[in-house]
Design a protein around this motif. Sequence first.
Motif, PDB file in Angstrom:
ATOM      1  N   PRO A  74      -2.285  41.024   6.029  1.00  0.00           N
ATOM      2  CA  PRO A  74      -3.048  41.504   4.869  1.00  0.00           C
ATOM      3  C   PRO A  74      -4.431  42.049   5.210  1.00  0.00           C
ATOM      4  N   THR A  75      -4.877  41.923   6.449  1.00  0.00           N
ATOM      5  CA  THR A  75      -6.228  42.344   6.814  1.00  0.00           C
ATOM      6  C   THR A  75      -6.193  43.644   7.621  1.00  0.00           C
ATOM      7  N   PRO A  76      -7.333  44.344   7.707  1.00  0.00           N
ATOM      8  CA  PRO A  76      -7.382  45.586   8.500  1.00  0.00           C
ATOM      9  C   PRO A  76      -7.184  45.367   9.993  1.00  0.00           C
ATOM     10  N   ARG A  77      -7.204  44.124  10.439  1.00  0.00           N
ATOM     11  CA  ARG A  77      -7.061  43.869  11.877  1.00  0.00           C
ATOM     12  C   ARG A  77      -5.745  44.426  12.415  1.00  0.00           C
ATOM     13  N   VAL A  78      -4.711  44.423  11.569  1.00  0.00           N
ATOM     14  CA  VAL A  78      -3.414  44.910  12.035  1.00  0.00           C
ATOM     15  C   VAL A  78      -3.460  46.396  12.350  1.00  0.00           C
ATOM     16  N   LEU A  79      -4.282  47.153  11.623  1.00  0.00           N
ATOM     17  CA  LEU A  79      -4.415  48.583  11.883  1.00  0.00           C
ATOM     18  C   LEU A  79      -5.122  48.829  13.209  1.00  0.00           C
ATOM     19  N   HIS A  80      -6.131  47.998  13.492  1.00  0.00           N
ATOM     20  CA  HIS A  80      -6.816  48.115  14.779  1.00  0.00           C
ATOM     21  C   HIS A  80      -5.886  47.724  15.919  1.00  0.00           C
ATOM     22  N   VAL A 115      -5.114  50.136  19.213  1.00  0.00           N
ATOM     23  CA  VAL A 115      -5.335  49.817  20.628  1.00  0.00           C
ATOM     24  C   VAL A 115      -4.021  49.508  21.340  1.00  0.00           C
ATOM     25  N   GLU A 116      -2.883  49.837  20.685  1.00  0.00           N
ATOM     26  CA  GLU A 116      -1.547  49.794  21.277  1.00  0.00           C
ATOM     27  C   GLU A 116      -1.066  48.385  21.592  1.00  0.00           C
ATOM     28  N   ARG A 117      -1.554  47.417  20.808  1.00  0.00           N
ATOM     29  CA  ARG A 117      -0.925  46.099  20.875  1.00  0.00           C
ATOM     30  C   ARG A 117       0.348  46.064  20.037  1.00  0.00           C
ATOM     31  N   LEU A 118       0.477  46.976  19.095  1.00  0.00           N
ATOM     32  CA  LEU A 118       1.641  47.085  18.227  1.00  0.00           C
ATOM     33  C   LEU A 118       2.152  48.515  18.248  1.00  0.00           C
ATOM     34  N   GLU A 119       3.473  48.661  18.091  1.00  0.00           N
ATOM     35  CA  GLU A 119       4.039  49.988  17.879  1.00  0.00           C
ATOM     36  C   GLU A 119       3.707  50.480  16.475  1.00  0.00           C
ATOM     37  N   GLU A 120       3.936  49.600  15.485  1.00  0.00           N
ATOM     38  CA  GLU A 120       3.660  49.931  14.092  1.00  0.00           C
ATOM     39  C   GLU A 120       2.903  48.769  13.462  1.00  0.00           C
ATOM     40  N   GLY A 121       1.857  49.073  12.711  1.00  0.00           N
ATOM     41  CA  GLY A 121       1.097  48.048  12.010  1.00  0.00           C
ATOM     42  C   GLY A 121       1.129  48.307  10.519  1.00  0.00           C
ATOM     43  N   TYR A 122       1.441  47.283   9.737  1.00  0.00           N
ATOM     44  CA  TYR A 122       1.528  47.413   8.286  1.00  0.00           C
ATOM     45  C   TYR A 122       0.524  46.459   7.649  1.00  0.00           C
ATOM     46  N   ARG A 123      -0.372  47.027   6.861  1.00  0.00           N
ATOM     47  CA  ARG A 123      -1.322  46.184   6.150  1.00  0.00           C
ATOM     48  C   ARG A 123      -0.746  45.825   4.784  1.00  0.00           C
ATOM     49  N   GLY A 124      -0.543  44.532   4.554  1.00  0.00           N
ATOM     50  CA  GLY A 124       0.037  44.089   3.302  1.00  0.00           C
ATOM     51  C   GLY A 124       0.781  42.787   3.517  1.00  0.00           C
ATOM     52  N   ALA A 125       1.618  42.451   2.554  1.00  0.00           N
ATOM     53  CA  ALA A 125       2.423  41.232   2.617  1.00  0.00           C
ATOM     54  C   ALA A 125       3.888  41.616   2.782  1.00  0.00           C
ATOM     55  N   LEU A 126       4.598  40.891   3.623  1.00  0.00           N
ATOM     56  CA  LEU A 126       6.016  41.173   3.828  1.00  0.00           C
ATOM     57  C   LEU A 126       6.792  41.009   2.527  1.00  0.00           C
ATOM     58  N   THR A 127       6.280  40.180   1.622  1.00  0.00           N
ATOM     59  CA  THR A 127       6.970  39.943   0.355  1.00  0.00           C
ATOM     60  C   THR A 127       6.824  41.107  -0.627  1.00  0.00           C
TER      61      THR A 127
END
Length: 219
Positions: free
Chosen positions: A56-62, A66-78
């Motif tokens: 849920p935080t902007p950290r996932v976009l960062h 920086v290529e720790r993730l292939e895809e980052g989604y900001r939000g809740a899986l639910t």
Amino acid sequence: MPAPTAPSVRRLRSTARALRWLPEPESWLDVGTGDADFPEAARAFFPYTAFDGVDPTPRVLHAQAVERLEEGYRGALTDPHLTAHLRARYDVVSLLNRPADPAELRAALAVLRPGGHLLVESPDDPRPLLESHGCTIITTSRRSAHIPPRVATALPPKLTPLLPAARALDHTLSLLLAGTRLAGTYRVIARKDAHARAQDVGARDAGGQDHASPAPSAP
């Protein structure tokens, strides 16, 4: 983005090591990934896996930037829109150091492929819900995989200089309690069988997400 400390890396790698018996997964979603410390640690064992994350935080976009993730989604899986977009996409979904929320577990099953594996570390026992949805429990253990700061948080302000020692004591306690009923965390690995039920998700977006990748269109 600060790198995790050495004890954190060891804990996270210990968690990833629990799935080393699997063939290399093609895709893995880490729920509540934050800075993607867990995917970064898990790459030591799964170097060819594509790790995605939701948070849920902007950290996932960062973390994606920086290529720790292939895809980052900001939000809740639910969120129904996000769950529908990711439906049956992943070989592994991890939910670490969080309550076993029934809605989140159902959403995790929805984004797993049949035969995929769910890795849960939680203070709550997720097995009854997973079994009720037709999953097979592969392993269960009691862990202190994420160190509970029992001593460090109880330290009065005037004893702040002792904080490093208190944290070291917490780490030692977590190792001693691992595998016992006093350990604070269930570690459960479950397989989504072909007949497993998952929560139906609608196509309406309950509030929208910010995506580092292009936003999905409604199915």
